[in-house]
Design an enzyme around this catalytic site. Sequence first.
Site, PDB file in Angstrom:
ATOM      1  CB  THR A   6      23.555  69.730  34.022  1.00 52.15           C
ATOM      2  OG1 THR A   6      24.757  70.160  32.914  1.00 52.15           O
ATOM      3  CG2 THR A   6      23.995  70.056  35.239  1.00 52.15           C
ATOM      4  CB  SER A   7      27.931  66.797  33.115  1.00 54.06           C
ATOM      5  OG  SER A   7      27.639  66.530  31.784  1.00 54.06           O
ATOM      6  NE  ARG A  53      38.852  64.523  35.804  1.00 53.79           N
ATOM      7  CZ  ARG A  53      37.891  63.549  35.113  1.00 53.79           C
ATOM      8  NH1 ARG A  53      38.194  62.284  35.222  1.00 53.79           N
ATOM      9  NH2 ARG A  53      36.770  63.999  34.372  1.00 53.79           N
ATOM     10  CG  HIS A  69      30.813  65.933  28.034  1.00 47.61           C
ATOM     11  ND1 HIS A  69      30.064  65.217  28.903  1.00 47.61           N
ATOM     12  CD2 HIS A  69      30.584  67.355  28.149  1.00 47.61           C
ATOM     13  CE1 HIS A  69      29.672  66.198  29.779  1.00 47.61           C
ATOM     14  NE2 HIS A  69      29.715  67.282  29.198  1.00 47.61           N
ATOM     15  CB  SER A  72      42.278  68.881  36.352  1.00 50.50           C
ATOM     16  OG  SER A  72      42.194  70.104  36.838  1.00 50.50           O
ATOM     17  CB  VAL A  73      42.077  70.630  41.550  1.00 56.45           C
ATOM     18  CG1 VAL A  73      42.599  70.543  43.007  1.00 56.45           C
ATOM     19  CG2 VAL A  73      42.471  71.741  40.681  1.00 56.45           C
ATOM     20  CG  HIS A  94      62.071  75.807  74.751  1.00 53.40           C
ATOM     21  ND1 HIS A  94      61.868  76.724  74.196  1.00 53.40           N
ATOM     22  CD2 HIS A  94      61.496  76.065  76.200  1.00 53.40           C
ATOM     23  CE1 HIS A  94      60.717  77.695  74.814  1.00 53.40           C
ATOM     24  NE2 HIS A  94      60.681  77.064  76.072  1.00 53.40           N
ATOM     25  CB  SER A 120      71.629  51.270  57.969  1.00 53.02           C
ATOM     26  OG  SER A 120      72.778  51.404  57.114  1.00 53.02           O
ATOM     27  CE  LYS A 152      71.169  54.527  61.924  1.00 54.15           C
ATOM     28  NZ  LYS A 152      71.407  55.613  61.054  1.00 54.15           N
ATOM     29  NE  ARG A 153      66.382  48.095  67.592  1.00 53.27           N
ATOM     30  CZ  ARG A 153      66.248  47.244  68.765  1.00 53.27           C
ATOM     31  NH1 ARG A 153      67.136  46.013  68.774  1.00 53.27           N
ATOM     32  NH2 ARG A 153      66.312  47.833  70.092  1.00 53.27           N
TER      33      ARG A 153
END
Lengths: 432, 432, 432, 432
Positions: free
Chosen positions: D94-95, D311, D69, D308-309, D142, D263, D269-270
């Site tokens: 509480t926590s 974190r 905990h 956990s998500v 387009h 590259s 190449k740029r």
Amino acid sequence: MIPRYTPAEFEELWSPATRFSTWLEVELAACEAMEAEGLVPAGIAKGIRAKQLSLDPARIEAIERTVKHDVIAFLTHVEELAGEGARWLHRGMTSSDVLDTSLAVLLVRATDLLSARLDKLCGALARRADEHRRTPMIGRSHGIAAEPITFGLALAGHLAEMKRGRARLLAARQAIAVGKIAGAVGTYAHLSPRIEERALAALGLRPETVSTQVVARDRHAELFTALSLIAAGIERLATNVRHWQRTEVREAEERFTVGQKGSSAMPHKRNPILSENLCGLARIVRAAVIPALENVPLWHERDISHSSVERMIAPDATSTLGFMLDRAAGLVEGLVVYPEKLRQNLDSTGELFFSEAVLLALVQKGRPRQAAYELVQRCAMRAIAGEGRFRDNLAADADVVALLAPDEIARCFDLDHALSHVDTIIDRALRD
Amino acid sequence: MIPRYTPAEFEELWSPATRFSTWLEVELAACEAMEAEGLVPAGIAKGIRAKQLSLDPARIEAIERTVKHDVIAFLTHVEELAGEGARWLHRGMTSSDVLDTSLAVLLVRATDLLSARLDKLCGALARRADEHRRTPMIGRSHGIAAEPITFGLALAGHLAEMKRGRARLLAARQAIAVGKIAGAVGTYAHLSPRIEERALAALGLRPETVSTQVVARDRHAELFTALSLIAAGIERLATNVRHWQRTEVREAEERFTVGQKGSSAMPHKRNPILSENLCGLARIVRAAVIPALENVPLWHERDISHSSVERMIAPDATSTLGFMLDRAAGLVEGLVVYPEKLRQNLDSTGELFFSEAVLLALVQKGRPRQAAYELVQRCAMRAIAGEGRFRDNLAADADVVALLAPDEIARCFDLDHALSHVDTIIDRALRD
Amino acid sequence: MIPRYTPAEFEELWSPATRFSTWLEVELAACEAMEAEGLVPAGIAKGIRAKQLSLDPARIEAIERTVKHDVIAFLTHVEELAGEGARWLHRGMTSSDVLDTSLAVLLVRATDLLSARLDKLCGALARRADEHRRTPMIGRSHGIAAEPITFGLALAGHLAEMKRGRARLLAARQAIAVGKIAGAVGTYAHLSPRIEERALAALGLRPETVSTQVVARDRHAELFTALSLIAAGIERLATNVRHWQRTEVREAEERFTVGQKGSSAMPHKRNPILSENLCGLARIVRAAVIPALENVPLWHERDISHSSVERMIAPDATSTLGFMLDRAAGLVEGLVVYPEKLRQNLDSTGELFFSEAVLLALVQKGRPRQAAYELVQRCAMRAIAGEGRFRDNLAADADVVALLAPDEIARCFDLDHALSHVDTIIDRALRD
Amino acid sequence: MIPRYTPAEFEELWSPATRFSTWLEVELAACEAMEAEGLVPAGIAKGIRAKQLSLDPARIEAIERTVKHDVIAFLTHVEELAGEGARWLHRGMTSSDVLDTSLAVLLVRATDLLSARLDKLCGALARRADEHRRTPMIGRSHGIAAEPITFGLALAGHLAEMKRGRARLLAARQAIAVGKIAGAVGTYAHLSPRIEERALAALGLRPETVSTQVVARDRHAELFTALSLIAAGIERLATNVRHWQRTEVREAEERFTVGQKGSSAMPHKRNPILSENLCGLARIVRAAVIPALENVPLWHERDISHSSVERMIAPDATSTLGFMLDRAAGLVEGLVVYPEKLRQNLDSTGELFFSEAVLLALVQKGRPRQAAYELVQRCAMRAIAGEGRFRDNLAADADVVALLAPDEIARCFDLDHALSHVDTIIDRALRD
């Protein structure tokens, strides 16, 4: 599933009429299996079949409004039409036996409709890849001219990807071709594995290994992931067409039909609207994956939260992908390719793509790789800045000339050599 | 990939040290293949191997800050350490030849690490399913008591799902075990298919059918979908544990270790925190799917937008799933099951789950299904309202008694009969 | 947008008839603005309005099949019906001027339909929260009994969340109430800002700050995120109802209507199907967010990839959320609450929820927090294991008794004290 | 959060050291509030502050391995360091009172770090938009040349979008600046609203309207949606840079620094690698939205699945967006624009973009719109096919000449007129 993006076969597949007739198929298959096992008097199913019931979706929905349960409404309607014998239907079964087995039947049919379309797209890609296997073009990485490829090679890459998509679709078909006739919590409390196996076999399905009240939803989620991978492959193809067609590239174009109008304001425009449309639709198919995965962790022996999701994403994702495959096949079939423009774009890169050949020749002569790199870059950058042709800059560079003779430089500038393995690669894609 | 949720093997796998040593492996495998084909003097690779280079990630990153190109920085550093011979490395290759081939090597190793963990979880599920194959419990649909199952049957369902996950992981391993040594745009301009095949075989990989500058990204996306399906299966398991452990159910509990504290405020609490954690982590693994699919439609012969995505989701999703599998295996292994509470919850449903047996008996006696349904519902609803036991209400119902004799009613209330096929089902899951 | 989950007002809103009549509204508003600026002869729009054109969607679609352009098809049809004057319509405009402005009109109407429904849901939540503000229940964290709350407090939390959802919806309405009449690439090449402002004002819209060919898509994406947040709030509410209704809890239930059937197999079941359905539909609404975000990075001054996406997700997400809000309001309004069962579940926790009060009393007396924690946990764990009541265990614990007199222990077990601030909180939610 | 994509300030913000020191800040703020209310002896917090505790994350983690905990481990460590007085900390809390309030503090700081970066990006966009407000370029829809815009106008569109992003970020900051000090289930059982208000005010936060054990997660989800919308706006900008830089367009380029290599194989190449990278990272930020939404429906008064998500996604999404904003600002600041190439591409469209002016002139002369459209399209298509210049084709077309005099045709070909409103639009974006 909006009419605009729904092929007729999918409209039909996901109609209420097909849904209810499939439910009846499942009930009758189960009934026959129970007859064979002696749980139901022989001939019941045959008797009902003989009546050729004409199910009325509107009537079923009316009953559902009272009982708030779709399968009970359906069974009530069947009893109305078929009379006495119908009370034997659904014996020992739970709604999900009918619903999930029917869904499997429909999804299997949907994958078959998709497979046929995917085959057409692969056919079109194969033909055009073969046709243009020696049409040179400049390959591009980062949108920047790199080294030569051929137009056929680019298409062959899409072909190979689509074939992988087909393999995934077949695997998903296998995963989804699973029904259940196992009762309220999957225990066959009033049924038996033999009945289930017999009934499902008649419908082209296998039994779920361990049912809860339902078939496990990871199977359906797998199908949606397979669809999304195919859609992503089409998106890649369509993205490339959009690039090829853009004003400054114009290497290939969607077929522009007679009477078509590009813009309400600008009469001169020919826009890659099919391809853009495909890119958008890929987002729709992809969006079905997360809800399908969220459907997996049902509570205990099931909750019904997955049902509303599937009522929407199953028709939507399959139909939309069906539409995409049709459109993509037509797109490839009709793609107007401009070999001269391809050549012109290739040439306009000033042969810079031969820089690697020069680099290798210098390394071969003993230059450390990084030193050689800087040497070649120097001549290339000058050419890019408009100071001389790359080939000439090399010939005029004292450090280069110290290592490479004029004919050695010339040998680096050979397109045929650069493309000598392309046939082998394309054949690999055609054959696999 | 945060330390909290990263098993040591994955920490190691995705470290800079492993990345660069894998790059070197790939360069040397390619070099050896070129030696065999005579493109590079024999012995170069062997000579470099003999030096047992100790690559310094910090030095490579320092070089990268100048050249802004990771593979060039790496090669520069290798030349620093290995001297002269190193200039033969990377001949005719492009960065992606190294990067994608290395990524394939690492992802294959990741799937192997995951497979081993998945086997452990399957082992735990199999043992506990077998142990509790005859521990009766009430099955629940919609969170509402339905009909009896056994605790082992519930676990067997999770086992079957995890085995499907394993099959998908193996298929994805096959899809991802593909590298490329094919040069700037996949044409082998300065290489050959033979070199590629030989080099990749040494690394346990196969060649991409048609490369662009990179290996096609649908392969990677398939892997992430496979991971997400396994994560969703764990989420289903963890959700069920959370339900089993809730105060009013308390049929099973996570092992509560000595010294553990449930709440900083409430000393009496024992919370299913492992399972809740697994539900959260499943969201993380699932979240990798969409970016992976968005990585597929790269422009032309590739753009590099996929790279940053993969730098994050490849370590994150594989490590997190590795952690989840470890945790889930421990959870199942240590799950404390309370057979008496299971029985008590089963009994407290007042045998209402036998209602279907009664329904079927009435139908067997000639009652139309819907009429029978209403009859049984009537007796059940009274019991739910606290008026009498279901069994007694039936015995007191004139319409029921008119059709079923007392012993016929009694025969409907048989738990052994209801569970008679459970062994068969569990064996199916264990065997498959 | 399937009939099952589409309220009539949304069916109407997203019908082809409404779409085309909105296009006409926009064209006429623009025409009037141009008349005011002298670009079009006065009276044109009035003349067309006077004809009360009866647009025929089928005819427009037939024309579109030839011209492959929906707005041109529409204009052609308008010319067919309105004759001569219609050639002044669409002057200097591009299709997107019509399409995006119309979409804004429709989305604004959709948000208004949603707002009205959200108000109803808030009203229902407020009434029920007030009704049950003093109905005690056990609060649960991790699914485990924690400390007391009231049923009204739980509903007040949902109310506060829905009010936040309403604020987000209004902000999104503001973001989306933006059209454009700015021509092919947003430069007003043949128009003017004044014309645009006048035309849009007549439609209840503001001009886009900087148009490309289209209104920027981050506006639409914001709307979809607002919808998904409301849907997630409903999902939380529905999840709680599912928990409250589960067999072992049964603290509240969805209203079960006369004639409703819970299960085709099990006549005794009353399932929380509305709530489960809401959880599923939340997945659908949430799934629109990613495609909406993917629509943002259009190429240059626009590509049309967003269009197909919006044709599907705009009707789907708004209608589905509309359906959810209706259903959620009915659910809350009709929710059957069982105060006795709430009390019984509260009591069955053996007053363990007073453990924190005891913990604090011990700390107040000088015990270090962790030592006090272990002391209370000891007495609690014994009670959980069935050895004595928690209250009695404390009274019998020498270490506890050394610090707390009997009446001091008793004072810790006071429900009214525990809930003394609940009214204040609920009033906050009602007022805000 | 990988080092590669994490600015130093975010590394610091999300470090264990900052986390624990923020927890301490919260505990002390709460303690001081309790002192003011007489619940805790005066001077406790001051005494602990005076000790300037040096918290040791490693020690806290070691304790956590036993007690499982995190907050209890933290408090134990604080007691180790602060001695006696520390037992008054966390009284009645509480926590989650600590965790959620701390998270709010950290997220508020994160949004402030992001705001500052967003301001820089807006500044850069504003400067470059102003600089190039009259640099003409061809607008493209387009991917096809449409009508003229200016380079500054394109940047102004991105500026306006980023400003909308800033407004959303501020709204989200407001939503997230909410903590709670309300105890186990949000009832202030051993606390009071006054204590909470005082403690939170000291931390720059407001109280949650109705807490459960936690602050409601729709607030956090709103923040992640705001981040994703900004990321999508950057993706649009980066996508455009990639288009501008492609070989055939080359209208603008990322600054290429000295020593940079494009590259490993192709020295010439740029590549627009910064922009491609930004497109990839946008996928990462976007991917946080769904998990954040899935975090909302916590069970009852909370479960811990969200933890956990958060974190993972809280550090990941904020840091990654911080990195993106830094990179995007630098990209815009350093963007190399080629006005001659812009002009050249504009000219190479053969003035077809004036077609709409001609169309409008023809309509003005009485031609029905569709007839005029076909007339113009005819002349344009011939020009595209290489038969004459568009302007000349019109002059040679009998039907056109019948309606328009030569000078009337000439007046249609006026670039200044086409761009006459651009300044107004850009000023709108700069001002707003």
